[in-house]
Design an enzyme around this catalytic site. Structure first.
Site, PDB file in Angstrom:
ATOM      1  N   ARG A   1       0.834  -1.218   0.000  1.00 33.13           N
ATOM      2  CA  ARG A   1       0.000   0.000   0.000  1.00 33.13           C
ATOM      3  C   ARG A   1       0.863   1.261   0.000  1.00 33.13           C
ATOM      4  NH1 ARG A   1      -4.977  -2.372   3.557  1.00 33.13           N
ATOM      5  NH2 ARG A   1      -6.199  -2.848   1.713  1.00 33.13           N
TER       6      ARG A   1
ATOM      7  N   LYS B   1     -19.764 -16.208  -0.504  1.00 30.46           N
ATOM      8  CA  LYS B   1     -21.212 -16.013  -0.405  1.00 30.46           C
ATOM      9  C   LYS B   1     -21.828 -15.325  -1.616  1.00 30.46           C
ATOM     10  CE  LYS B   1     -21.673 -15.666   4.556  1.00 30.46           C
ATOM     11  NZ  LYS B   1     -21.868 -14.704   5.647  1.00 30.46           N
TER      12      LYS B   1
ATOM     13  N   GLY C   1     -13.217  -4.075  -1.273  1.00 28.25           N
ATOM     14  CA  GLY C   1     -14.560  -3.502  -1.130  1.00 28.25           C
ATOM     15  C   GLY C   1     -14.861  -2.468  -2.200  1.00 28.25           C
TER      16      GLY C   1
END
Ligand code: AMP
Length: 401
Positions: free
Chosen positions: A35, A197, A381
């Site tokens: 990062r 999921k 995300g």
């Protein structure tokens, strides 16, 4: 949205929102500095262009309190090593001491402020907190793609308080890659979606049907799709409440002319364990392979060999590939084969390939293909947010400026 290159930065106080939410080991050493590496092009540009650079970031979830283990000080030290120039650090991000330190900056200096989330205002968007941050700078640059799907003060409210706000190089690169991969792709576009999921990727699955030519579904989420087609999935992870939705997605894919691939065989394990017994069982989903018998209580932890070959073949025909989600429990060597075959197929393809961040980025590394794909997103995300067809709040805030 303005680019940092459109803004005069020389001699001005430029506040850059970076994402230095770094993984640390138990001795508080940085275990992966990717990062920081990703922000070097922008910081080097600002140094060369003689800006006074103020870096802001969050780290972990201190919930508005000072948590020593979540200090950004190690990031300042690492950045200094990488740039081979001193990087200042101050143990707060607002207040008189910070103002004083900022006022002492010379052109080309760098100062990293302490974890924004040590103040509740970062999460709540408290106007006073935002005002105090805004008073420290003349220019705001967002280079924190991985946090730009959040509505935190430093992402959404802060750019609105500063006249000159722009996107940094990393944010621009991420948005451009996504646009080239999904919004304006060279066809055929193949999306490979896996992971745990259906629920966490439901909106992304629905939206991708509007863009892709081929959709490949693997991982635990495939179980719910298979169940909707009457396949015996044993004791596998299933989302019962989404079985009907999965069936609707299959119908929708057909209506939209999207070729949908589901596993034709699965690797079942006797338990969720790297030393568990395993057996490959056909799903009978199409005529290529018959349905087999699932031993009582066993669960699917990987796609089978025939599925992997079928998926790899579909991938080989792509001109653009988007991959989000592993094909099985890749963290266990025994159930990583399917993910590895797919990762290799993507790596060997000449297509423009974009890999989602988070677990998928990690899977690409585990499979040794991280340098053989076109781009690995730095945000799990945020990348998923884009796949859902939504605009990033951080990007929208910059557009409004
Ligand atoms: P996601 O964050 O949704 O991409 O999910 C990634 C996680 O899905 C990884 O930790 C995998 O171990 C897990 N996963 C993938 N396939 C399976 C499976 N068949 N059964 C259980 N977990 C799985």
């Amino acid at each position: 949205m303005k680019s940092v290159k459109d803004i005069q930065v020389a001699g001005r106080r430029v506040m850059v929102r970076v994402d230095y939410n770094l993984p640390m080991d138990e001795n508080l050493n940085i275990s992966d500095d990717n990062r920081i590496l990703q922000t070097l092009p922008l910081i080097e540009y600002l140094v060369q262009n003689r800006a006074k650079i103020i870096l802001i970031s969050h780290m972990g979830r201190p919930k508005g309190k000072v948590v020593t283990a979540l200090s950004l000080k190690p990031a300042a030290l690492r950045l200094s090593e990488l740039l081979k120039q001193p990087v200042g650090f101050i143990s707060d991000c607002i207040g008189t001491e910070v103002q004083k330190k900022v006022s002492e900056l010379n052109d080309g200096d760098i100062l990293l402020l302490e974890n924004l989330r040590f103040h509740e205002g970062e999460k709540s968007g408290d106007p006073d907190f935002v005002k105090q941050l805004a008073s420290l700078c003349d220019v705001y640059v967002n280079d924190a793609f991985a946090v730009s799907h959040r509505k935190e003060a430093s992402i959404v409210a802060l750019p609105g308080m500063i006249n000159d706000s722009a996107a940094g190089f990393l944010l621009e690169k991420e948005l451009l890659c996504y646009r080239d991969a999904v919004q304006n792709p060279v066809r055929p576009l193949v999306a490979v979606i896996g992971g745990a999921k259906v629920s966490s990727k439901l909106d992304a699955l629905k939206n991708m049907l509007n863009h892709v030519n081929t959709l490949i579904i693997g991982g635990a989420m495939a179980n719910t799709f298979l169940k909707s087609q009457g396949v015996d999935t044993g004791a596998s992870l299933i989302e019962e409440d989404l079985v009907e939705t999965a069936a609707d997605i299959i119908i929708d894919a057909r209506k939209k002319g999207v070729t949908l691939h589901l596993p034709v065989d699965l690797v079942f394990a006797s338990s969720f364990d790297n030393s568990a017994d395993k057996v490959t069982v056909g799903t009978g989903i199409d005529l290529s392979i018959d349905a087999g018998h699932v031993p009582e209580g066993w669960m699917a932890l990987d796609i089978g060999g025939q599925t992997a070959q079928l998926f790899a073949y579909a991938i080989s025909g792509a001109k653009t590939i988007v991959w989000n989600g592993p094909m099985g429990v890749f963290e266990m060597e025994r159930f990583c084969d399917g993910t590895r075959v797919i990762a290799k197929a993507i790596a060997e393809s000449a297509a423009f390939s974009v890999v989602g961040g988070g677990d998928t980025g990690l899977a690409a590394k585990v499979c040794g293909v991280e340098n053989q794909v076109s781009y690995i997103s730095t945000g799990g995300g945020a990348f998923l947010h884009l796949m859902e067809g939504k605009e990033l709040p951080g990007a929208r805030a910059l557009e409004k400026c």
